[in-house]
Scaffold this motif. Structure first.
Motif, mmCIF file in Angstrom:
data_model
loop_
_atom_site.group_PDB
_atom_site.id
_atom_site.type_symbol
_atom_site.label_atom_id
_atom_site.label_comp_id
_atom_site.label_asym_id
_atom_site.label_seq_id
_atom_site.Cartn_x
_atom_site.Cartn_y
_atom_site.Cartn_z
ATOM 1 N N VAL A 142 -10.666 15.096 -84.935
ATOM 2 C CA VAL A 142 -12.026 15.282 -85.452
ATOM 3 C C VAL A 142 -12.219 14.118 -86.415
ATOM 4 O O VAL A 142 -11.648 14.092 -87.509
ATOM 5 C CB VAL A 142 -12.210 16.621 -86.180
ATOM 6 N N PHE A 143 -12.987 13.132 -85.981
ATOM 7 C CA PHE A 143 -13.118 11.911 -86.763
ATOM 8 C C PHE A 143 -14.147 12.089 -87.871
ATOM 9 O O PHE A 143 -15.133 12.804 -87.722
ATOM 10 C CB PHE A 143 -13.519 10.743 -85.865
ATOM 11 N N GLY A 144 -13.909 11.381 -88.986
ATOM 12 C CA GLY A 144 -14.822 11.412 -90.126
ATOM 13 C C GLY A 144 -14.268 12.233 -91.269
ATOM 14 O O GLY A 144 -13.803 13.357 -91.072
ATOM 15 N N SER A 145 -14.291 11.677 -92.469
ATOM 16 C CA SER A 145 -13.830 12.382 -93.668
ATOM 17 C C SER A 145 -14.221 11.559 -94.890
ATOM 18 O O SER A 145 -14.747 10.449 -94.778
ATOM 19 C CB SER A 145 -12.312 12.566 -93.646
ATOM 20 N N LYS A 146 -13.933 12.116 -96.050
ATOM 21 C CA LYS A 146 -14.101 11.352 -97.276
ATOM 22 C C LYS A 146 -12.942 10.366 -97.407
ATOM 23 O O LYS A 146 -11.824 10.659 -97.003
ATOM 24 C CB LYS A 146 -14.113 12.281 -98.494
ATOM 25 N N PRO A 147 -13.189 9.181 -97.975
ATOM 26 C CA PRO A 147 -12.100 8.234 -98.237
ATOM 27 C C PRO A 147 -11.061 8.888 -99.160
ATOM 28 O O PRO A 147 -11.413 9.756 -99.957
ATOM 29 C CB PRO A 147 -12.815 7.067 -98.939
ATOM 30 N N PRO A 148 -9.799 8.532 -99.024
ATOM 31 C CA PRO A 148 -9.280 7.404 -98.243
ATOM 32 C C PRO A 148 -8.934 7.758 -96.803
ATOM 33 O O PRO A 148 -8.419 6.920 -96.066
ATOM 34 C CB PRO A 148 -8.013 7.039 -99.018
ATOM 35 N N HIS A 149 -9.186 8.996 -96.386
ATOM 36 C CA HIS A 149 -8.831 9.419 -95.033
ATOM 37 C C HIS A 149 -9.908 8.995 -94.036
ATOM 38 O O HIS A 149 -11.051 8.703 -94.399
ATOM 39 C CB HIS A 149 -8.641 10.932 -94.992
ATOM 40 N N ALA A 150 -9.527 8.992 -92.758
ATOM 41 C CA ALA A 150 -10.475 8.655 -91.689
ATOM 42 C C ALA A 150 -10.806 9.861 -90.822
ATOM 43 O O ALA A 150 -11.825 9.861 -90.139
ATOM 44 C CB ALA A 150 -9.910 7.545 -90.809
ATOM 45 N N THR A 151 -9.942 10.890 -90.853
ATOM 46 C CA THR A 151 -10.117 12.036 -89.966
ATOM 47 C C THR A 151 -10.125 13.344 -90.737
ATOM 48 O O THR A 151 -9.498 13.476 -91.788
ATOM 49 C CB THR A 151 -8.996 12.098 -88.916
ATOM 50 N N THR A 152 -10.835 14.318 -90.186
ATOM 51 C CA THR A 152 -10.833 15.673 -90.730
ATOM 52 C C THR A 152 -9.728 16.508 -90.105
ATOM 53 O O THR A 152 -9.194 17.421 -90.724
ATOM 54 C CB THR A 152 -12.201 16.333 -90.502
ATOM 55 N N ALA A 153 -9.380 16.204 -88.864
ATOM 56 C CA ALA A 153 -8.293 16.897 -88.176
ATOM 57 C C ALA A 153 -7.651 15.949 -87.183
ATOM 58 O O ALA A 153 -8.318 15.084 -86.616
ATOM 59 C CB ALA A 153 -8.805 18.146 -87.456
ATOM 60 N N MET A 154 -6.344 16.114 -86.985
ATOM 61 C CA MET A 154 -5.622 15.298 -86.013
ATOM 62 C C MET A 154 -4.446 16.099 -85.473
ATOM 63 O O MET A 154 -3.704 16.723 -86.243
ATOM 64 C CB MET A 154 -5.128 13.996 -86.662
ATOM 65 N N LEU A 155 -4.298 16.090 -84.165
ATOM 66 C CA LEU A 155 -3.173 16.759 -83.512
ATOM 67 C C LEU A 155 -2.225 15.693 -82.992
ATOM 68 O O LEU A 155 -2.614 14.824 -82.209
ATOM 69 C CB LEU A 155 -3.659 17.650 -82.378
ATOM 70 N N ARG A 156 -0.959 15.779 -83.424
ATOM 71 C CA ARG A 156 0.021 14.750 -83.106
ATOM 72 C C ARG A 156 1.221 15.327 -82.360
ATOM 73 O O ARG A 156 1.588 16.495 -82.573
ATOM 74 C CB ARG A 156 0.520 14.073 -84.380
ATOM 75 N N VAL A 157 1.819 14.481 -81.547
ATOM 76 C CA VAL A 157 3.026 14.854 -80.814
ATOM 77 C C VAL A 157 4.224 14.188 -81.484
ATOM 78 O O VAL A 157 4.262 12.959 -81.627
ATOM 79 C CB VAL A 157 2.954 14.410 -79.338
ATOM 80 N N TYR A 158 5.186 15.024 -81.885
ATOM 81 C CA TYR A 158 6.467 14.547 -82.382
ATOM 82 C C TYR A 158 7.566 15.307 -81.656
ATOM 83 O O TYR A 158 7.511 16.544 -81.566
ATOM 84 C CB TYR A 158 6.596 14.760 -83.893
ATOM 85 N N ASN A 159 8.541 14.557 -81.146
ATOM 86 C CA ASN A 159 9.620 15.155 -80.360
ATOM 87 C C ASN A 159 9.016 15.927 -79.194
ATOM 88 O O ASN A 159 8.340 15.364 -78.365
ATOM 89 C CB ASN A 159 10.516 16.017 -81.238
ATOM 90 N N THR A 160 9.194 17.224 -79.140
ATOM 91 C CA THR A 160 8.686 18.009 -78.003
ATOM 92 C C THR A 160 7.570 18.954 -78.412
ATOM 93 O O THR A 160 7.230 19.867 -77.654
ATOM 94 C CB THR A 160 9.822 18.831 -77.379
#
Length: 219
Positions: free
Chosen positions: A119-137
């Protein structure tokens, strides 16, 4: 013989069971929402600027396949961001209201160190409101908490609900609430999915998406 301690222990166990199983039943997250029309115009493909589209994206039998190599260039010659191959939902940028992203996602074995949805867009210094990431499995909300284990080589239904006024984000996997938390503010937002390189990435990163839908709640 009646024992108050045994009775209280029984009540405590039942209460604990109810608490632990609360939210484990799948629900229809789209109730009260209206599905918005989508066509090819709404899918902007962001890819390394020096690579032809067909070398980082394909669409076949209803499935969007996006992949990137960690040594790829950014999506713009003026950008200093990491490599990506993403679908940017355009035409439905928003600054208020309650919005929902729904799609079926698939991550092949070996892909790691990558964002597959934002979910792109946020207050600085961030760029995103939400992000789902893959680590390991596993799939994580940023780096914590984990929201889906044993991620590889299976389809899952993802629903992300962003309530702008309440600054709230909910993430559902197969209809089950996996995370609820605060957003990061901001004045403009939109949804993205695909692969966007993060820390400790694999050499090759890929995700697949089908049945992408955007919903909005109307009061």
């Amino acid at each position: 013989m009646y024992s108050p301690i045994s009775f209280e222990l029984c009540v405590l166990c039942i209460s604990l069971f109810i608490y632990m199983t609360r939210g484990c039943e799948p629900i229809d997250t789209t109730l009260g929402f209206v599905s918005l029309p989508l066509n090819h115009y709404n899918f902007e493909i962001q890819r390394p600027y020096d690579v032809p589209l067909e070398q980082r994206y394909s669409f076949s039998k209803g499935v969007h396949k996006l992949w990137v190599i960690k040594t790829d260039k950014p999506h713009s010659i003026t950008s200093n961001m990491r490599a990506r191959s993403e679908i940017r939902i355009q035409g439905y940028d928003y600054s208020s209201g309650v919005w929902q992203f729904e799609a079926y996602g698939y991550v092949p074995c070996g892909t790691r160190g990558v964002s597959i949805m934002q979910v792109f867009g946020s207050k600085p210094p961030h760029a995103t409101t939400a992000m789902l990431r893959v680590y390991n499995t596993s799939l994580f909300y940023y780096k914590d908490p984990m929201i889906l284990s044993k991620l590889y080589n299976r389809w899952f239904r993802l629903n992300v609900i962003h309530d702008v006024e309440r600054n709230n984000v909910k993430v559902y996997i197969n209809g089950v609430l996996k995370h609820e938390g605060r957003g990061r503010g901001g004045t403009s937002h939109y949804f993205k999915c695909g692969v966007y390189t993060q820390d400790h990435p694999s050499f090759y990163m890929e995700s697949r998406w089908k049945d992408i839908k955007i919903f909005k709640r109307y009061n």
